[in-house]
Design a protein around this motif. Structure first.
Motif, PDB file in Angstrom:
ATOM      1  N   ASN A   1       0.360 -25.517 -24.967  1.00  0.00           N
ATOM      2  CA  ASN A   1       1.598 -26.489 -26.128  1.00  0.00           C
ATOM      3  C   ASN A   1       1.533 -27.454 -25.786  1.00  0.00           C
ATOM      4  OD1 ASN A   1       2.672 -25.925 -28.201  1.00  0.00           O
ATOM      5  ND2 ASN A   1       4.980 -25.232 -27.178  1.00  0.00           N
ATOM      6  N   VAL A   2       0.609 -28.130 -25.877  1.00  0.00           N
ATOM      7  CA  VAL A   2       1.064 -30.122 -25.672  1.00  0.00           C
ATOM      8  C   VAL A   2      -1.018 -30.367 -26.508  1.00  0.00           C
ATOM      9  CG1 VAL A   2       1.585 -30.256 -23.438  1.00  0.00           C
ATOM     10  CG2 VAL A   2      -0.718 -29.858 -23.277  1.00  0.00           C
ATOM     11  N   THR A   3      -0.827 -31.845 -26.735  1.00  0.00           N
ATOM     12  CA  THR A   3      -1.092 -32.589 -27.562  1.00  0.00           C
ATOM     13  C   THR A   3      -1.940 -33.085 -26.949  1.00  0.00           C
ATOM     14  OG1 THR A   3       0.312 -32.166 -29.436  1.00  0.00           O
ATOM     15  CG2 THR A   3      -1.509 -34.308 -29.668  1.00  0.00           C
ATOM     16  N   PRO A   4      -3.448 -33.174 -26.577  1.00  0.00           N
ATOM     17  CA  PRO A   4      -4.596 -34.137 -26.474  1.00  0.00           C
ATOM     18  C   PRO A   4      -4.127 -35.687 -26.220  1.00  0.00           C
ATOM     19  CG  PRO A   4      -5.790 -32.034 -27.312  1.00  0.00           C
ATOM     20  CD  PRO A   4      -4.633 -32.249 -27.968  1.00  0.00           C
ATOM     21  N   GLN A   5      -4.216 -36.114 -25.039  1.00  0.00           N
ATOM     22  CA  GLN A   5      -4.392 -37.657 -24.814  1.00  0.00           C
ATOM     23  C   GLN A   5      -5.685 -38.740 -25.451  1.00  0.00           C
ATOM     24  OE1 GLN A   5      -0.787 -39.159 -25.192  1.00  0.00           O
ATOM     25  NE2 GLN A   5      -0.752 -37.100 -25.010  1.00  0.00           N
ATOM     26  N   PRO A   6      -5.099 -39.212 -26.220  1.00  0.00           N
ATOM     27  CA  PRO A   6      -5.991 -40.194 -27.422  1.00  0.00           C
ATOM     28  C   PRO A   6      -7.162 -40.566 -25.960  1.00  0.00           C
ATOM     29  CG  PRO A   6      -4.855 -40.271 -27.923  1.00  0.00           C
ATOM     30  CD  PRO A   6      -3.861 -39.866 -27.133  1.00  0.00           C
ATOM     31  N   ALA A   7      -7.001 -40.951 -25.241  1.00  0.00           N
ATOM     32  CA  ALA A   7      -7.135 -41.554 -23.531  1.00  0.00           C
ATOM     33  C   ALA A   7      -8.201 -40.295 -22.994  1.00  0.00           C
ATOM     34  CB  ALA A   7      -6.494 -41.812 -22.906  1.00  0.00           C
ATOM     35  N   LEU A   8      -8.394 -39.796 -23.797  1.00  0.00           N
ATOM     36  CA  LEU A   8      -9.102 -38.617 -23.239  1.00  0.00           C
ATOM     37  C   LEU A   8     -11.204 -39.141 -23.683  1.00  0.00           C
ATOM     38  CD1 LEU A   8      -7.952 -34.671 -24.248  1.00  0.00           C
ATOM     39  CD2 LEU A   8      -8.499 -36.013 -21.099  1.00  0.00           C
ATOM     40  N   LEU A   9     -10.764 -39.623 -25.055  1.00  0.00           N
ATOM     41  CA  LEU A   9     -11.630 -40.058 -26.135  1.00  0.00           C
ATOM     42  C   LEU A   9     -12.527 -41.363 -25.161  1.00  0.00           C
ATOM     43  CD1 LEU A   9     -11.485 -38.624 -29.134  1.00  0.00           C
ATOM     44  CD2 LEU A   9     -12.080 -37.043 -27.804  1.00  0.00           C
ATOM     45  N   GLU A  10     -11.412 -42.002 -24.520  1.00  0.00           N
ATOM     46  CA  GLU A  10     -11.350 -43.103 -23.475  1.00  0.00           C
ATOM     47  C   GLU A  10     -11.826 -43.192 -22.417  1.00  0.00           C
ATOM     48  OE1 GLU A  10      -8.205 -45.081 -24.130  1.00  0.00           O
ATOM     49  OE2 GLU A  10      -7.923 -44.788 -26.431  1.00  0.00           O
ATOM     50  N   ILE A  11     -11.771 -42.750 -21.328  1.00  0.00           N
ATOM     51  CA  ILE A  11     -12.080 -42.963 -19.520  1.00  0.00           C
ATOM     52  C   ILE A  11     -12.439 -41.460 -19.658  1.00  0.00           C
ATOM     53  CG2 ILE A  11     -10.913 -45.039 -19.022  1.00  0.00           C
ATOM     54  CD1 ILE A  11      -9.079 -42.801 -18.073  1.00  0.00           C
ATOM     55  N   PRO A  12     -13.852 -40.925 -19.223  1.00  0.00           N
ATOM     56  CA  PRO A  12     -13.825 -39.456 -17.998  1.00  0.00           C
ATOM     57  C   PRO A  12     -12.325 -39.142 -17.228  1.00  0.00           C
ATOM     58  CG  PRO A  12     -15.834 -41.133 -17.888  1.00  0.00           C
ATOM     59  CD  PRO A  12     -14.628 -41.904 -18.557  1.00  0.00           C
ATOM     60  N   GLY A  13     -11.551 -38.794 -17.712  1.00  0.00           N
ATOM     61  CA  GLY A  13     -10.130 -38.324 -16.547  1.00  0.00           C
ATOM     62  C   GLY A  13     -11.120 -37.906 -15.564  1.00  0.00           C
ATOM     63  N   TYR A  14     -10.432 -38.285 -14.541  1.00  0.00           N
ATOM     64  CA  TYR A  14     -10.288 -37.118 -13.258  1.00  0.00           C
ATOM     65  C   TYR A  14      -8.735 -37.195 -12.216  1.00  0.00           C
ATOM     66  CZ  TYR A  14     -11.415 -41.444 -10.619  1.00  0.00           C
ATOM     67  OH  TYR A  14     -11.711 -41.939  -9.423  1.00  0.00           O
ATOM     68  N   PHE A  15      -8.687 -36.145 -11.119  1.00  0.00           N
ATOM     69  CA  PHE A  15      -7.722 -36.387 -10.484  1.00  0.00           C
ATOM     70  C   PHE A  15      -8.411 -35.906  -9.373  1.00  0.00           C
ATOM     71  CE2 PHE A  15      -8.093 -31.807 -10.794  1.00  0.00           C
ATOM     72  CZ  PHE A  15      -7.548 -31.365  -9.384  1.00  0.00           C
ATOM     73  N   LYS A  16      -7.676 -36.316  -8.062  1.00  0.00           N
ATOM     74  CA  LYS A  16      -7.452 -36.182  -6.627  1.00  0.00           C
ATOM     75  C   LYS A  16      -6.639 -35.591  -6.323  1.00  0.00           C
ATOM     76  CE  LYS A  16      -8.916 -41.408  -6.213  1.00  0.00           C
ATOM     77  NZ  LYS A  16      -8.994 -42.810  -5.713  1.00  0.00           N
ATOM     78  N   GLY A  17      -7.866 -34.769  -5.088  1.00  0.00           N
ATOM     79  CA  GLY A  17      -7.131 -33.290  -4.388  1.00  0.00           C
ATOM     80  C   GLY A  17      -7.010 -33.430  -2.820  1.00  0.00           C
ATOM     81  N   SER A  18      -6.530 -32.154  -1.558  1.00  0.00           N
ATOM     82  CA  SER A  18      -6.575 -32.688  -0.587  1.00  0.00           C
ATOM     83  C   SER A  18      -8.345 -32.083  -0.860  1.00  0.00           C
ATOM     84  CB  SER A  18      -5.761 -31.729  -0.469  1.00  0.00           C
ATOM     85  OG  SER A  18      -5.337 -31.319   1.432  1.00  0.00           O
ATOM     86  N   PRO A  19      -8.632 -32.476   0.257  1.00  0.00           N
ATOM     87  CA  PRO A  19      -9.821 -32.169   0.874  1.00  0.00           C
ATOM     88  C   PRO A  19      -9.872 -30.804   2.137  1.00  0.00           C
ATOM     89  CG  PRO A  19      -9.615 -33.820   2.489  1.00  0.00           C
ATOM     90  CD  PRO A  19      -8.595 -34.392   1.266  1.00  0.00           C
ATOM     91  N   TRP A  20      -8.758 -30.663   2.396  1.00  0.00           N
ATOM     92  CA  TRP A  20      -7.867 -29.788   3.014  1.00  0.00           C
ATOM     93  C   TRP A  20      -7.678 -28.779   2.987  1.00  0.00           C
ATOM     94  CZ3 TRP A  20      -9.427 -32.934   7.958  1.00  0.00           C
ATOM     95  CH2 TRP A  20      -9.235 -33.924   8.146  1.00  0.00           C
ATOM     96  N   THR A  21      -7.928 -28.133   1.655  1.00  0.00           N
ATOM     97  CA  THR A  21      -7.901 -27.074   1.445  1.00  0.00           C
ATOM     98  C   THR A  21      -8.981 -26.296   0.776  1.00  0.00           C
ATOM     99  OG1 THR A  21      -6.827 -28.142  -0.803  1.00  0.00           O
ATOM    100  CG2 THR A  21      -5.290 -27.180   1.563  1.00  0.00           C
ATOM    101  N   VAL A  22     -10.269 -26.574   1.533  1.00  0.00           N
ATOM    102  CA  VAL A  22     -11.498 -26.515   0.970  1.00  0.00           C
ATOM    103  C   VAL A  22     -11.698 -25.475   1.253  1.00  0.00           C
ATOM    104  CG1 VAL A  22     -13.992 -27.065   0.499  1.00  0.00           C
ATOM    105  CG2 VAL A  22     -12.561 -29.273   0.209  1.00  0.00           C
ATOM    106  N   ILE A  23     -11.817 -24.129   0.629  1.00  0.00           N
ATOM    107  CA  ILE A  23     -12.747 -23.084   1.599  1.00  0.00           C
ATOM    108  C   ILE A  23     -14.267 -22.368   0.633  1.00  0.00           C
ATOM    109  CG2 ILE A  23     -10.175 -22.141   1.684  1.00  0.00           C
ATOM    110  CD1 ILE A  23     -10.869 -20.422  -0.880  1.00  0.00           C
ATOM    111  N   GLY A  24     -14.937 -21.789   1.577  1.00  0.00           N
ATOM    112  CA  GLY A  24     -16.377 -21.264   1.124  1.00  0.00           C
ATOM    113  C   GLY A  24     -16.423 -20.231   0.531  1.00  0.00           C
ATOM    114  N   HIS A  25     -17.600 -19.624   0.501  1.00  0.00           N
ATOM    115  CA  HIS A  25     -17.791 -18.378  -0.355  1.00  0.00           C
ATOM    116  C   HIS A  25     -17.538 -17.115   0.360  1.00  0.00           C
ATOM    117  CE1 HIS A  25     -20.689 -15.569  -1.937  1.00  0.00           C
ATOM    118  NE2 HIS A  25     -20.783 -14.734  -1.532  1.00  0.00           N
ATOM    119  N   ASP A  26     -16.553 -16.510  -0.092  1.00  0.00           N
ATOM    120  CA  ASP A  26     -16.205 -15.273   0.898  1.00  0.00           C
ATOM    121  C   ASP A  26     -14.880 -14.956   0.673  1.00  0.00           C
ATOM    122  OD1 ASP A  26     -17.405 -13.106  -0.611  1.00  0.00           O
ATOM    123  OD2 ASP A  26     -19.284 -13.601   0.829  1.00  0.00           O
ATOM    124  N   ALA A  27     -14.410 -16.942   1.361  1.00  0.00           N
ATOM    125  CA  ALA A  27     -13.329 -16.376   2.556  1.00  0.00           C
ATOM    126  C   ALA A  27     -12.085 -16.551   1.013  1.00  0.00           C
ATOM    127  CB  ALA A  27     -12.943 -18.350   2.402  1.00  0.00           C
TER     128      ALA A  27
END
Length: 332
Positions: free
Chosen positions: A122-148
């Motif tokens: 229930n939010v409106t897409p921001q025009p910036a989505l069409l201007e830059i390929p947005g991304y976020f940064k997350g923690s590498p310490w919670t990466v898990i593998g297959h069957d975890a």
């Protein structure tokens, strides 16, 4: 070539071993063991062979990728010469995360998901989505593998999966352009950006990006398929199953921003490193949110990406109540 990591128990705890994966033969080749055997056949002592093999095939996939072509050449030769003597059946293996990125980065590039996600939140897409390929940064310490098992996040109620492609970086880069970005792409893996949607809505209101709604688990695996095995990155088939039932199907053709553009944008004013994984963003119909559904403890989520394989994870049980911040009233 398909490359992954499995886990063995050592005297000092679990140890990651890099392997070549042969799914059609239901086996893997322990590359450290195969290379040590190859060197011993050429006259090296066992101790010297193991030292060298451990350098080329360390526990860290990122460190191995950083060796460049030498890593792939040695893997191919070791597998050819002594792969049969260093093989293990895939059944019963404990898998590690396919890669150990220095930082988790996740994009937002699939147009159908962008539209459906914003409608559900229930939010409106921001025009910036069409201007830059947005991304976020997350923690590498919670990466898990297959069957975890996926740990249930503190205070989370509405847990979700997100079906994504993981672009695995092969070489260090800074301020590159899309026309050279593919030269820095090592391979493709599967990326599951697990989300706590109720926590995410609250974090959106702050405007600083996701934190606890994301940093409880990122699935990466089951292995990496090297980029030479893909003829068209815009035609990769993708699907998701929950408890054996198909919840979403599609492909990589509807990306608003290409992999080259996303990788180049990430590198602007920053440095991407060997073994870094950049999520493509979620495929349309690639999350439970878009279907008006969510996950429960014990649910099994399988993400299927053509040319790679299936990344499977089980959702863990809800934890006991733990500390959580209390609301502040600055006008008290």
């Amino acid at each position: 070539m398909k490359l992954g990591r499995f886990v063995v128990e050592g005297l000092d705890g679990p140890v990651q071993r890099i392997c070549m994966v042969l799914p059609e033969q239901n086996r893997v080749i322990d590359l450290r063991a195969a290379e040590a055997l190859r060197l011993q056949a050429k006259g090296a002592t066992r101790e010297a062979a193991l030292r060298y093999a451990s350098t080329v095939f360390p526990e860290s996939m990122s460190a191995a990728i950083a060796l460049g072509q030498q890593f792939l050449d040695t893997a191919a030769e070791a597998a050819e010469k002594n792969g049969a003597d260093a093989s293990l059946a895939m059944d019963g293996l404990k898998w590690g995360a396919a890669c150990d990125p220095s930082v988790v980065r996740d994009g937002l590039t699939f147009t159908k998901h962008i539209r459906q996600f914003h409608e559900r939140m229930n939010v409106t897409p921001q025009p910036a989505l069409l201007e830059i390929p947005g991304y976020f940064k997350g923690s590498p310490w919670t990466v898990i593998g297959h069957d975890a098992e996926v740990p249930w996040p503190a205070r989370g109620q509405r847990i979700d999966y997100e079906l994504e492609i993981g672009w695995v970086i092969g070489s260090r880069a800074n301020n590159i352009t899309p026309d050279t970005a593919l030269a820095h792409l090592f391979g493709v893996t599967i990326f599951n950006d697990f989300s706590a949607r109720d926590l995410q809505a609250n974090e959106f209101a702050i405007g600083m990006g996701p934190t606890k709604s994301k940093d409880f688990a990122y699935g990466i695996g089951p292995w990496i398929t090297t980029i030479d095995e893909f003829s068209d990155l815009n035609a990769i088939k993708m699907s998701v199953r929950v408890n054996g039932e198909t919840w979403g199907e599609g492909d990589s053709s509807e990306m608003l921003w290409t992999p080259e553009e996303l990788i180049a944008y990430v590198s602007i004013g920053d440095h991407i490193q060997p073994g870094d994984v950049i999520g493509s963003g979620t495929m349309g119909d690639g999350s439970a949110l878009e279907l008006g559904r969510s996950l429960n403890p014990g649910d099994v989520v399988e993400l299927d990406v053509g040319g790679v394989g299936v990344l499977r994870n089980r959702i863990g049980q809800r934890p006991e109540e733990s500390w959580w911040p209390e609301r502040r009233d600055p006008f008290m």
